[in-house]
Design a protein around this motif. Structure first.
Motif, PDB file in Angstrom:
ATOM      1  N   ALA A 193       0.816  -1.217   0.000  1.00  0.00           N
ATOM      2  CA  ALA A 193       0.000   0.000   0.000  1.00  0.00           C
ATOM      3  C   ALA A 193       0.848   1.264   0.000  1.00  0.00           C
ATOM      4  CB  ALA A 193      -0.940  -0.002   1.199  1.00  0.00           C
ATOM      5  N   GLY A 194       2.131   1.140   0.280  1.00  0.00           N
ATOM      6  CA  GLY A 194       2.996   2.313   0.256  1.00  0.00           C
ATOM      7  C   GLY A 194       3.623   2.574   1.602  1.00  0.00           C
ATOM      8  N   GLU A 195       4.253   3.730   1.690  1.00  0.00           N
ATOM      9  CA  GLU A 195       4.956   4.121   2.903  1.00  0.00           C
ATOM     10  C   GLU A 195       3.956   4.362   4.035  1.00  0.00           C
ATOM     11  OE1 GLU A 195       8.297   4.441   3.594  1.00  0.00           O
ATOM     12  OE2 GLU A 195       8.507   3.390   1.685  1.00  0.00           O
ATOM     13  N   PRO A 196       4.279   3.886   5.226  1.00  0.00           N
ATOM     14  CA  PRO A 196       3.394   4.141   6.365  1.00  0.00           C
ATOM     15  C   PRO A 196       3.490   5.590   6.809  1.00  0.00           C
ATOM     16  CG  PRO A 196       5.361   2.976   7.078  1.00  0.00           C
ATOM     17  CD  PRO A 196       5.413   3.064   5.580  1.00  0.00           C
ATOM     18  N   SER A 197       2.425   6.069   7.423  1.00  0.00           N
ATOM     19  CA  SER A 197       2.403   7.430   7.961  1.00  0.00           C
ATOM     20  C   SER A 197       2.436   7.356   9.477  1.00  0.00           C
ATOM     21  CB  SER A 197       1.127   8.155   7.533  1.00  0.00           C
ATOM     22  OG  SER A 197       1.057   8.243   6.137  1.00  0.00           O
ATOM     23  N   PRO A 198       3.172   8.246  10.115  1.00  0.00           N
ATOM     24  CA  PRO A 198       3.156   8.272  11.585  1.00  0.00           C
ATOM     25  C   PRO A 198       1.750   8.599  12.086  1.00  0.00           C
ATOM     26  CG  PRO A 198       4.954   9.598  10.722  1.00  0.00           C
ATOM     27  CD  PRO A 198       4.104   9.206   9.560  1.00  0.00           C
TER      28      PRO A 198
ATOM     29  N   GLU B 131       0.749  12.256  12.258  1.00  0.00           N
ATOM     30  CA  GLU B 131       0.338  12.889  10.996  1.00  0.00           C
ATOM     31  C   GLU B 131      -1.107  12.545  10.664  1.00  0.00           C
ATOM     32  OE1 GLU B 131       2.948  12.092   7.715  1.00  0.00           O
ATOM     33  OE2 GLU B 131       4.712  12.785   8.807  1.00  0.00           O
ATOM     34  N   ILE B 132      -1.481  11.304  10.897  1.00  0.00           N
ATOM     35  CA  ILE B 132      -2.865  10.901  10.624  1.00  0.00           C
ATOM     36  C   ILE B 132      -3.818  11.666  11.534  1.00  0.00           C
ATOM     37  CG2 ILE B 132      -4.494   8.962  10.702  1.00  0.00           C
ATOM     38  CD1 ILE B 132      -2.078   7.145   9.991  1.00  0.00           C
ATOM     39  N   ALA B 133      -3.451  11.789  12.826  1.00  0.00           N
ATOM     40  CA  ALA B 133      -4.288  12.523  13.775  1.00  0.00           C
ATOM     41  C   ALA B 133      -4.456  13.970  13.335  1.00  0.00           C
ATOM     42  CB  ALA B 133      -3.679  12.443  15.171  1.00  0.00           C
ATOM     43  N   GLU B 134      -3.342  14.599  12.966  1.00  0.00           N
ATOM     44  CA  GLU B 134      -3.398  15.998  12.528  1.00  0.00           C
ATOM     45  C   GLU B 134      -4.238  16.156  11.269  1.00  0.00           C
ATOM     46  OE1 GLU B 134       0.618  17.420  12.209  1.00  0.00           O
ATOM     47  OE2 GLU B 134       0.982  17.146  14.363  1.00  0.00           O
ATOM     48  N   SER B 135      -4.189  15.168  10.378  1.00  0.00           N
ATOM     49  CA  SER B 135      -4.938  15.272   9.120  1.00  0.00           C
ATOM     50  C   SER B 135      -6.446  15.245   9.347  1.00  0.00           C
ATOM     51  CB  SER B 135      -4.526  14.151   8.160  1.00  0.00           C
ATOM     52  OG  SER B 135      -5.058  12.907   8.583  1.00  0.00           O
TER      53      SER B 135
END
Length: 94
Positions: A73-78, A81-85
């Motif tokens: 699926a690609g590079e994981p996100s911290p 970052e997901i919370a902020e998004s």
């Protein structure tokens, strides 16, 4: 061990009581009941004792599949970052 005969579904249904008797007598080493359409294996009934022994390996295969899918699926996100998004401040949850 040779590959067992592949039975049509209707024959497998009729064979099931014999298979259960075999499972009770022979345990995990009993021959499985294999069935499918047009002599193509599509399903198998195995002794529960064998299933129980295989369960850890089955779970490992399931986990490996999830890891492969996530890796593709690609590079994981911290998580931050997901919370902020989605408008959350990670510092509020410490």
């Amino acid at each position: 061990m040779s590959f067992p005969e592949i039975l049509p579904s209707s024959a497998a249904r009729a064979e099931l009581p014999k298979a259960l008797k075999r499972f009770r007598a022979e345990g995990a080493s009993a021959e499985p009941l294999v069935f499918g359409s047009h002599r193509r294996a599509e399903g198998v009934v195995i002794p529960f004792d064998l299933y129980w022994q295989l369960l850890p390996a089955i779970e490992e295969l399931e986990i490996a599949q999830i890891v492969r899918e996530r890796s593709e699926a690609g590079e994981p996100s911290p998580l931050s970052e997901i919370a902020e998004s989605i408008g959350l401040d990670p510092d509020n949850y410490r």
